[in-house]
Scaffold this motif. Structure first.
Motif, PDB file in Angstrom:
ATOM      1  N   THR A   1       0.834  -1.193   0.000  1.00 64.73           N
ATOM      2  CA  THR A   1       0.000   0.000   0.000  1.00 64.73           C
ATOM      3  C   THR A   1       0.872   1.246   0.000  1.00 64.73           C
ATOM      4  OG1 THR A   1      -1.690  -1.197   1.238  1.00 64.73           O
ATOM      5  CG2 THR A   1      -1.839   1.197   1.241  1.00 64.73           C
ATOM      6  N   SER A   2       0.451   2.255  -0.750  1.00 64.68           N
ATOM      7  CA  SER A   2       1.171   3.528  -0.813  1.00 64.68           C
ATOM      8  C   SER A   2       0.214   4.680  -0.544  1.00 64.68           C
ATOM      9  CB  SER A   2       1.777   3.750  -2.202  1.00 64.68           C
ATOM     10  OG  SER A   2       2.755   2.810  -2.484  1.00 64.68           O
ATOM     11  N   PHE A   3       0.712   5.660   0.163  1.00 66.35           N
ATOM     12  CA  PHE A   3       0.008   6.935   0.315  1.00 66.35           C
ATOM     13  C   PHE A   3       0.912   7.975  -0.323  1.00 66.35           C
ATOM     14  CE2 PHE A   3      -0.711  10.969   2.397  1.00 66.35           C
ATOM     15  CZ  PHE A   3      -2.070  11.125   2.170  1.00 66.35           C
ATOM     16  N   PHE A   4       0.362   8.798  -1.226  1.00 68.18           N
ATOM     17  CA  PHE A   4       1.213   9.776  -1.902  1.00 68.18           C
ATOM     18  C   PHE A   4       0.460  11.047  -2.249  1.00 68.18           C
ATOM     19  CE2 PHE A   4      -0.418   6.805  -5.052  1.00 68.18           C
ATOM     20  CZ  PHE A   4      -0.904   7.626  -6.066  1.00 68.18           C
ATOM     21  N   ALA A   5       1.223  12.141  -2.322  1.00 64.19           N
ATOM     22  CA  ALA A   5       0.715  13.428  -2.784  1.00 64.19           C
ATOM     23  C   ALA A   5       1.193  13.591  -4.220  1.00 64.19           C
ATOM     24  CB  ALA A   5       1.250  14.551  -1.912  1.00 64.19           C
ATOM     25  N   GLU A   6       0.300  14.059  -5.078  1.00 71.28           N
ATOM     26  CA  GLU A   6       0.619  14.124  -6.501  1.00 71.28           C
ATOM     27  C   GLU A   6       0.303  15.508  -7.071  1.00 71.28           C
ATOM     28  OE1 GLU A   6       0.184  10.892  -9.855  1.00 71.28           O
ATOM     29  OE2 GLU A   6      -1.794  11.626  -9.256  1.00 71.28           O
ATOM     30  N   VAL A   7       1.204  16.015  -7.880  1.00 73.48           N
ATOM     31  CA  VAL A   7       0.997  17.253  -8.625  1.00 73.48           C
ATOM     32  C   VAL A   7       0.734  16.851 -10.065  1.00 73.48           C
ATOM     33  CG1 VAL A   7       2.051  19.403  -9.413  1.00 73.48           C
ATOM     34  CG2 VAL A   7       2.496  18.569  -7.103  1.00 73.48           C
ATOM     35  N   GLY A   8      -0.358  17.360 -10.635  1.00 77.08           N
ATOM     36  CA  GLY A   8      -0.763  16.953 -11.978  1.00 77.08           C
ATOM     37  C   GLY A   8      -1.495  15.627 -11.909  1.00 77.08           C
ATOM     38  N   GLY A   9      -1.512  14.915 -12.998  1.00 78.04           N
ATOM     39  CA  GLY A   9      -2.116  13.588 -13.034  1.00 78.04           C
ATOM     40  C   GLY A   9      -3.624  13.593 -13.005  1.00 78.04           C
ATOM     41  N   PRO A  10      -4.226  12.453 -12.650  1.00 79.62           N
ATOM     42  CA  PRO A  10      -5.679  12.336 -12.640  1.00 79.62           C
ATOM     43  C   PRO A  10      -6.383  13.307 -11.694  1.00 79.62           C
ATOM     44  CG  PRO A  10      -4.688  10.178 -12.640  1.00 79.62           C
ATOM     45  CD  PRO A  10      -3.570  11.165 -12.434  1.00 79.62           C
ATOM     46  N   GLY A  11      -5.698  13.794 -10.655  1.00 78.71           N
ATOM     47  CA  GLY A  11      -6.290  14.792  -9.765  1.00 78.71           C
ATOM     48  C   GLY A  11      -6.304  16.183 -10.367  1.00 78.71           C
ATOM     49  N   ILE A  12      -5.749  16.348 -11.550  1.00 77.50           N
ATOM     50  CA  ILE A  12      -5.647  17.537 -12.397  1.00 77.50           C
ATOM     51  C   ILE A  12      -4.638  18.548 -11.868  1.00 77.50           C
ATOM     52  CG2 ILE A  12      -6.854  19.377 -13.596  1.00 77.50           C
ATOM     53  CD1 ILE A  12      -9.331  17.577 -13.575  1.00 77.50           C
ATOM     54  N   LEU A  13      -4.803  19.105 -10.669  1.00 73.75           N
ATOM     55  CA  LEU A  13      -3.823  20.061 -10.152  1.00 73.75           C
ATOM     56  C   LEU A  13      -3.031  19.448  -9.000  1.00 73.75           C
ATOM     57  CD1 LEU A  13      -2.588  22.888 -10.073  1.00 73.75           C
ATOM     58  CD2 LEU A  13      -4.438  23.564  -8.549  1.00 73.75           C
ATOM     59  N   PHE A  14      -3.721  19.027  -7.943  1.00 78.87           N
ATOM     60  CA  PHE A  14      -3.095  18.421  -6.771  1.00 78.87           C
ATOM     61  C   PHE A  14      -4.054  17.402  -6.196  1.00 78.87           C
ATOM     62  CE2 PHE A  14      -2.689  18.020  -2.213  1.00 78.87           C
ATOM     63  CZ  PHE A  14      -1.360  17.656  -2.108  1.00 78.87           C
ATOM     64  N   SER A  15      -3.513  16.285  -5.694  1.00 79.15           N
ATOM     65  CA  SER A  15      -4.355  15.299  -5.017  1.00 79.15           C
ATOM     66  C   SER A  15      -3.536  14.493  -4.011  1.00 79.15           C
ATOM     67  CB  SER A  15      -5.022  14.341  -6.019  1.00 79.15           C
ATOM     68  OG  SER A  15      -4.060  13.624  -6.750  1.00 79.15           O
ATOM     69  N   ALA A  16      -4.223  13.992  -2.993  1.00 79.57           N
ATOM     70  CA  ALA A  16      -3.661  13.049  -2.020  1.00 79.57           C
ATOM     71  C   ALA A  16      -4.340  11.715  -2.310  1.00 79.57           C
ATOM     72  CB  ALA A  16      -3.949  13.505  -0.597  1.00 79.57           C
ATOM     73  N   ASN A  17      -3.559  10.642  -2.412  1.00 83.82           N
ATOM     74  CA  ASN A  17      -4.070   9.360  -2.897  1.00 83.82           C
ATOM     75  C   ASN A  17      -3.614   8.199  -2.037  1.00 83.82           C
ATOM     76  OD1 ASN A  17      -4.943  10.151  -5.894  1.00 83.82           O
ATOM     77  ND2 ASN A  17      -3.075  11.235  -5.369  1.00 83.82           N
ATOM     78  N   ILE A  18      -4.403   7.132  -2.089  1.00 83.66           N
ATOM     79  CA  ILE A  18      -3.988   5.856  -1.507  1.00 83.66           C
ATOM     80  C   ILE A  18      -4.073   4.825  -2.627  1.00 83.66           C
ATOM     81  CG2 ILE A  18      -6.263   5.216  -0.612  1.00 83.66           C
ATOM     82  CD1 ILE A  18      -4.168   4.295   1.854  1.00 83.66           C
ATOM     83  N   ASP A  19      -3.042   3.988  -2.718  1.00 85.69           N
ATOM     84  CA  ASP A  19      -2.927   2.987  -3.772  1.00 85.69           C
ATOM     85  C   ASP A  19      -2.617   1.661  -3.099  1.00 85.69           C
ATOM     86  OD1 ASP A  19      -1.857   2.839  -6.998  1.00 85.69           O
ATOM     87  OD2 ASP A  19      -1.183   1.280  -5.625  1.00 85.69           O
ATOM     88  N   THR A  20      -3.311   0.610  -3.489  1.00 85.52           N
ATOM     89  CA  THR A  20      -3.066  -0.696  -2.890  1.00 85.52           C
ATOM     90  C   THR A  20      -3.149  -1.794  -3.942  1.00 85.52           C
ATOM     91  OG1 THR A  20      -3.646  -2.156  -1.044  1.00 85.52           O
ATOM     92  CG2 THR A  20      -5.469  -1.150  -2.230  1.00 85.52           C
TER      93      THR A  20
END
Length: 179
Positions: A32-51
């Motif tokens: 499992t990963s928790f990450f902050a992303e600039v760009g991408g599917p969140g368009i500008l900024f998003s906080a995500n969980i991936d498992t």
């Protein structure tokens, strides 16, 4: 919004089901990963969980996030002259992805597809007009540096948005923690 909530609950249920299939209560590091992303599917900024859906840090999995974007909203004051006003809106990116790589290596490649829900219609990348929905199609082709046994992780890659028969090329970068 009900569809987004339903998909989020389905994602959590599948994730929990996959964990129960292992037959043990031990935590599988690197899954499992928790990450902050600039760009991408969140368009500008998003906080995500991936498992991952099965034990290990490779194979099928999914991600869900919460983000925001600021853009111009087309307004009309009744005078016949439209004007634009800045507005912020919540985004909810959801994707299913597959991670390729060697089981002993931290170097992996992610390919994924999904959608992003926007809380309100804004004119982003010239995608919106009166006939469109609040959903974008998304894809991701990302290099991932994720330690096999957990720890600091980062990703960078190509993440196009798809709407109205048009593909908008975008990129993304993220940092986070793999556990």
């Amino acid at each position: 919004m009900k569809k987004t909530l339903l998909l989020a609950l389905l994602f959590v249920a599948i994730s929990a089901s996959a964990q129960n299939e292992t037959g043990s209560s031990s935590v599988i590091p690197g899954r499992t990963s928790f990450f902050a992303e600039v760009g991408g599917p969140g368009i500008l900024f998003s906080a995500n969980i991936d498992t991952r859906f099965k034990p290990g840090h490779l194979g099928w999995g999914g991600r869900i996030g919460l983000g925001f974007v600021t853009a111009d909203e087309n307004k009309d004051d009744g005078s016949g002259y439209p004007y634009y006003e800045p507005a912020s809106v919540v985004t909810v990116p959801v994707q299913v992805n597959y991670i390729f790589g060697k089981s002993s290596s931290p170097h992996t490649f992610e390919a994924g597809a999904g959608f992003t829900y926007m809380g309100r219609k804004l004119e982003i990348l010239n995608f919106y007009d009166d006939r469109t929905s609040n959903f974008f199609g998304t894809a991701s082709f990302m290099y991932r540096r994720q330690p096999v046994n957990g720890g600091f992780t980062w990703r960078i890659g190509f993440t196009p948005l798809i709407a109205k028969g048009y593909i908008q090329p975008l990129g993304a970068a993220s940092v986070g923690y793999n556990f």
